[in-house]
Design a protein around this motif. Structure first.
Motif, mmCIF file in Angstrom:
data_model
loop_
_atom_site.group_PDB
_atom_site.id
_atom_site.type_symbol
_atom_site.label_atom_id
_atom_site.label_comp_id
_atom_site.label_asym_id
_atom_site.label_seq_id
_atom_site.Cartn_x
_atom_site.Cartn_y
_atom_site.Cartn_z
ATOM 1 N N LEU A 129 7.289 9.952 7.483
ATOM 2 C CA LEU A 129 5.759 10.367 6.700
ATOM 3 C C LEU A 129 5.749 11.577 6.127
ATOM 4 O O LEU A 129 4.948 11.941 5.618
ATOM 5 N N THR A 130 7.091 12.262 5.907
ATOM 6 C CA THR A 130 6.983 13.599 5.317
ATOM 7 C C THR A 130 7.585 13.416 3.672
ATOM 8 O O THR A 130 7.506 14.391 3.127
ATOM 9 N N ARG A 144 8.352 20.343 2.450
ATOM 10 C CA ARG A 144 7.706 19.216 2.986
ATOM 11 C C ARG A 144 7.261 19.350 4.392
ATOM 12 O O ARG A 144 6.094 19.046 4.684
ATOM 13 N N VAL A 145 8.068 20.075 5.323
ATOM 14 C CA VAL A 145 7.803 19.706 6.524
ATOM 15 C C VAL A 145 6.951 21.172 7.066
ATOM 16 O O VAL A 145 6.325 21.157 7.962
ATOM 17 N N GLY A 146 7.336 21.992 6.260
ATOM 18 C CA GLY A 146 6.759 23.272 6.396
ATOM 19 C C GLY A 146 6.793 23.934 7.931
ATOM 20 O O GLY A 146 8.000 23.862 8.385
ATOM 21 N N ILE A 147 5.655 24.614 8.543
ATOM 22 C CA ILE A 147 6.170 25.560 9.769
ATOM 23 C C ILE A 147 6.062 24.414 10.867
ATOM 24 O O ILE A 147 6.130 24.745 11.920
ATOM 25 N N LEU A 200 -1.230 14.526 1.765
ATOM 26 C CA LEU A 200 -0.110 13.887 2.404
ATOM 27 C C LEU A 200 0.935 13.143 1.349
ATOM 28 O O LEU A 200 2.018 12.835 1.462
ATOM 29 N N SER A 201 0.395 13.221 -0.045
ATOM 30 C CA SER A 201 1.346 12.618 -0.967
ATOM 31 C C SER A 201 2.205 13.793 -1.715
ATOM 32 O O SER A 201 2.896 13.721 -2.422
ATOM 33 N N THR A 202 1.766 15.230 -1.392
ATOM 34 C CA THR A 202 2.488 16.014 -1.958
ATOM 35 C C THR A 202 3.178 16.989 -0.974
ATOM 36 O O THR A 202 4.332 16.520 -0.591
ATOM 37 N N SER A 203 2.751 18.076 -0.619
ATOM 38 C CA SER A 203 3.344 18.952 0.516
ATOM 39 C C SER A 203 3.141 18.843 1.790
ATOM 40 O O SER A 203 3.974 19.158 2.560
ATOM 41 N N SER A 204 2.082 18.359 2.174
ATOM 42 C CA SER A 204 1.921 18.240 3.718
ATOM 43 C C SER A 204 2.534 17.048 4.370
ATOM 44 O O SER A 204 2.953 16.055 3.740
ATOM 45 N N SER A 205 2.634 17.215 5.882
ATOM 46 C CA SER A 205 3.141 15.978 6.453
ATOM 47 C C SER A 205 2.092 15.962 7.637
ATOM 48 O O SER A 205 1.096 16.839 8.032
ATOM 49 N N VAL A 206 1.917 14.688 8.035
ATOM 50 C CA VAL A 206 1.334 14.259 9.274
ATOM 51 C C VAL A 206 1.468 15.461 10.603
ATOM 52 O O VAL A 206 0.640 15.816 11.085
ATOM 53 N N ALA A 251 0.841 -1.223 0.043
ATOM 54 C CA ALA A 251 0.030 -0.085 0.078
ATOM 55 C C ALA A 251 0.929 1.147 -0.081
ATOM 56 O O ALA A 251 1.904 1.221 0.354
ATOM 57 N N LYS A 252 0.378 2.057 -0.256
ATOM 58 C CA LYS A 252 1.149 3.693 -0.423
ATOM 59 C C LYS A 252 0.987 4.277 1.017
ATOM 60 O O LYS A 252 -0.013 4.000 1.775
ATOM 61 N N LEU A 253 1.894 4.938 1.604
ATOM 62 C CA LEU A 253 2.004 5.244 2.837
ATOM 63 C C LEU A 253 0.906 6.572 3.017
ATOM 64 O O LEU A 253 0.355 6.333 4.124
ATOM 65 N N ASN A 254 0.623 7.300 2.062
ATOM 66 C CA ASN A 254 -0.176 8.311 2.173
ATOM 67 C C ASN A 254 -1.739 7.855 2.346
ATOM 68 O O ASN A 254 -2.504 8.544 2.840
ATOM 69 N N HIS A 255 -1.759 6.465 1.641
ATOM 70 C CA HIS A 255 -3.270 5.861 1.971
ATOM 71 C C HIS A 255 -3.586 5.639 3.595
ATOM 72 O O HIS A 255 -4.536 5.779 4.176
ATOM 73 N N VAL A 256 -2.341 4.823 4.036
ATOM 74 C CA VAL A 256 -2.491 4.419 5.500
ATOM 75 C C VAL A 256 -2.508 5.776 6.347
ATOM 76 O O VAL A 256 -3.367 5.577 7.356
ATOM 77 N N GLN A 257 -1.851 6.675 6.100
ATOM 78 C CA GLN A 257 -1.739 7.864 6.820
ATOM 79 C C GLN A 257 -3.334 8.637 6.850
ATOM 80 O O GLN A 257 -3.768 9.038 8.072
ATOM 81 N N ALA A 258 -3.836 8.831 5.556
ATOM 82 C CA ALA A 258 -5.067 9.297 5.582
ATOM 83 C C ALA A 258 -6.064 8.482 6.026
ATOM 84 O O ALA A 258 -7.052 9.105 6.882
ATOM 85 N N LEU A 259 -6.047 7.182 6.326
ATOM 86 C CA LEU A 259 -6.956 6.401 6.959
ATOM 87 C C LEU A 259 -7.014 6.525 8.438
ATOM 88 O O LEU A 259 -8.010 6.755 9.028
ATOM 89 N N LEU A 260 -5.931 6.739 8.888
ATOM 90 C CA LEU A 260 -5.661 6.766 10.332
ATOM 91 C C LEU A 260 -6.122 8.131 10.898
ATOM 92 O O LEU A 260 -6.488 8.206 11.917
ATOM 93 N N VAL A 261 -5.661 9.165 10.076
ATOM 94 C CA VAL A 261 -5.989 10.543 10.611
ATOM 95 C C VAL A 261 -7.571 10.748 10.612
ATOM 96 O O VAL A 261 -8.089 11.374 11.334
#
Length: 682
Positions: free
Chosen positions: A663-664, A642-645, A584-590, A481-491
């Protein structure tokens, strides 16, 4: 059931067949199946991303709040499984094909109405939360609804045209004329009422030369409902100068209805009318057709099931379930909605229906991934009763029973034979399952979901089952699975916790403000996602997860909830999860996303680490390898992007472990239409 064209016909003559009501201070029997369809399709909810169950929940709550405000006491009656005679199978197959075409249209940005997979379970959970009285019948509920409504002399709320045929003492109110969104105040009082229209069978029969109401069931079966459609009757319609073929236009449908009603109104009773109709058939066909029509007309007679006993005393007796010899605890669990109609169909017909979602039609059905869970469910159900046509067996050996699954294959439907799983002897008798200790039931559930005991200990009770299901999902995908898919489900799973924090704040004000701010951010993600194209590969992946959740939910119910039942109303919001996946697949991080709410971030860390500890490394998605960057400043720029503020906040360093840096750096996700099948189920 349903009579083709009758709903639109009576609507076109509403001034003749309906009475205006101001409804309050009454009981009302609600056709639950019709209600959750109408609420879902008439509330401008997103239907492409797998279901916004939180938004649907709010609609249900507003509906019942309107009823309570008018002192209307609702009793919701839900359909159960299919008729055990299976006489509606052809109709069910036709509808399954239609749903595939609707799903195909929605996946390409077109229109259509298709229920999200878990909408029924969400509906039942909301009914329980609101303390709305409801019952789930063993099979179709129409006759039971009619019988209860006449027992209490109260109206029925539905959209089923068959209720034009039933002789209801207080009539029925169509949902599309039930103005629950705009209750009105009764003049010179402080009381509210709901404007409604009520169909009157007396007015209907009076319009057709004071026709005998007993002729209406014959009209229904001659006109053609979901149970009967006889080519032999075309000869009858031809001789009666009534349009014989199933008309394609509204006008022709109404012409057929009008002609048939005018013809029937000449006769005193159904026997006389049927004798006159059958004389136009070949002699050899008459008795067979007569028996079939009489049997179909029985569907409009009073039911032997006394639902008032269930609502008053908690007792539910179904002749069908009794005939099958099902364990008493199973019958009661079905009536309380604690088991799904899926279980009912498997028990009575050894056949189940796997409903199509908005998925990638170039891939195998998303339900393929949850096959191992379904096999265990079938293994538990195959020895439900000596009265069922199960394969004989002894305590020493066990032959596995075959179950037929109706599912999507390419862009059509097919029946696929699936054998039940072979289970240890402790689970061979469904009637004694209730006697098994919690530990044994939990072991079977966790082994099925591929989760080791103890992994779920740190997880909040309401999320144990969803996390276990996610473990199964990750290990059952053929490719990682793609990491952003797992992240999105958990969030997305955090929404329920955030809702509790904002609706019932018992923490410090600053923490509640953080939860509210995060909720606002989620709303913006949902609004943006609704306006974008559907990524079919991502949609298919999340459909697979939801199929695993559905069957894990059913198995947990059948095992008498060894894990707490999760609150589905806040567990998954399709537009949010799709939007988060893209973010989460582009610019954002968890870390950046959750930085405003430390409690949400902490819970996310618990969920993520539980998954990582439970799922073997070869199945768990890894961070993408960063490409070599020639100019140093480009690398710095990328890091900031990627990490932003989030990395500038001191609180982040205190609460988030450095290992979450993985995750970033995920691969970007193409927001357009997917062309290749994502990871497929086994």
């Amino acid at each position: 059931m349903g009579i083709r064209g009758l709903t639109s016909y009576v609507e076109d003559h509403s001034s003749q067949f309906f009475i205006d009501l101001k409804m309050r201070d009454t009981k009302i029997i609600i056709d639950g199946f019709a209600l959750f369809h109408r609420l879902c399709f008439d509330s401008n909810l997103d239907l492409r991303h797998g279901g916004d169950y939180d938004s649907f929940t709010e609609v249900i709550e507003r509906f019942f709040e309107s009823l309570f405000a008018c002192n209307i006491h609702p009793y919701v009656v839900l359909d159960g499984g299919c008729d055990i005679s299976d006489k509606k199978l052809l109709t069910l197959k036709d509808r399954a094909r239609e749903k595939i075409q609707v799903a195909l249209s929605l996946s390409g940005g077109g229109r259509g109405n298709l229920l999200p997979l878990l909408i029924r379970e969400v509906f039942i959970q909301v009914l329980n939360k609101l303390h709305v009285d409801f019952v789930q019948c063993f099979t179709e509920a129409d006759r039971d609804i009619m019988t209860l409504a006449n027992h209490w002399s109260c109206p029925v709320l539905t959209m089923d045209s068959d209720f034009c045929i039933f002789d209801l003492k207080a009539g029925f109110c169509p949902l599309n004329g039930f103005q629950w969104r705009t209750p009105t105040m009764i003049k010179d009082t402080c009381h509210y009422c709901i404007p409604a229209r009520c169909f009157s069978v007396e007015r209907f029969c009076r319009h057709f030369n004071h026709m005998n109401k007993d002729l209406l069931p014959l009209f229904a079966v001659l006109c053609g409902n979901d149970y009967i459609s006889l080519p032999a009757l075309d000869a009858v319609f031809t001789r009666l100068s009534v349009s014989p073929a199933a008309p394609n236009t509204k006008g022709r449908k109404h012409q057929r209805i009008l002609g048939l009603l005018n013809w029937l109104s000449r006769f005193d009773d159904p026997t006389e009318a049927l004798d006159n109709a059958l004389k136009y058939l070949k002699v050899n066909d008459r008795e067979v057709v007569r028996e079939l029509l009489w049997a179909s007309m029985e569907e409009y007679q009073q039911s032997p099931v006394k639902l008032q006993d269930f609502f008053q005393y908690g007792a539910y007796v179904s002749p069908c379930a009794t005939k099958l010899g099902l364990p008493e605890w199973i019958q009661l669990a079905l009536a309380k909605g604690q088991l799904s109609p899926f279980v009912c169909d498997a028990l009575s017909l050894q056949r189940t229906i796997l409903h199509t979602q908005v998925e990638n039609m170039q891939c195998p059905s998303a339900h393929s991934i949850s096959l191992p869970i379904r096999k265990v469910i079938y293994g538990l159900l195959q020895n439900s009763s000596p009265n069922l046509n199960n394969v004989p067996q002894s305590r020493g050996s066990k032959q596995l029973v075959a179950f037929n699954e109706l599912k999507r294959v390419d862009k059509n439907i097919a029946t696929v034979v699936t054998h039940a799983a072979k289970l240890p002897p402790d689970y061979w008798e469904l009637g004694r399952l209730i006697e098994l200790p919690l530990s044994k039931r939990q072991i079977l559930l966790l082994e099925t979901l591929k989760v080791k005991e103890g992994v779920l200990d740190p997880i909040p009770s309401s999320l144990k089952l969803p996390v276990a299901v996610t473990c199964f999902w990750l290990q059952s995908l053929q490719s990682r699975a793609k990491l952003n898919h797992v992240q999105a489900l958990l969030v997305g799973m955090l929404c329920g916790q955030l809702h509790k924090m904002t609706s019932e704040p018992d923490n410090e004000e600053l923490q509640v403000d953080g939860a509210k701010l995060l909720c606002d951010q989620f709303l913006k993600v949902k609004e943006i996602k609704v306006q974008k194209r559907l990524n079919l590969d991502t949609a298919h992946t999340f459909c697979q997860w939801q199929c695993c959740l559905q069957m894990g939910f059913y198995l947990n119910q059948l095992l008498l909830t060894p894990l707490p039942e999760p609150d589905l109303t806040w567990l998954y919001s399709g537009t949010l999860v799709h939007g988060l996946s893209q973010e989460l697949s582009t610019s954002s991080s968890v870390e950046n996303l959750l930085s405003v709410c430390p409690e949400a971030r902490q819970l996310y860390n618990q969920l993520f680490h539980a998954l990582k500890s439970a799922v073997p490394a070869e199945f768990f998605p890894q961070k993408s390898k960063a490409k070599k960057k020639k100019p140093k400043k480009n690398a710095v720029s990328l890091s900031k992007h990627r990490v932003g503020i989030a990395l500038d906040t001191k609180s982040l360093h205190r609460h988030v472990s450095n290992r979450f840096g993985v995750l970033t750096l995920d691969d970007p996700e193409d927001p357009g239409q997917g062309s290749d099948c994502p990871s497929q189920g086994s």
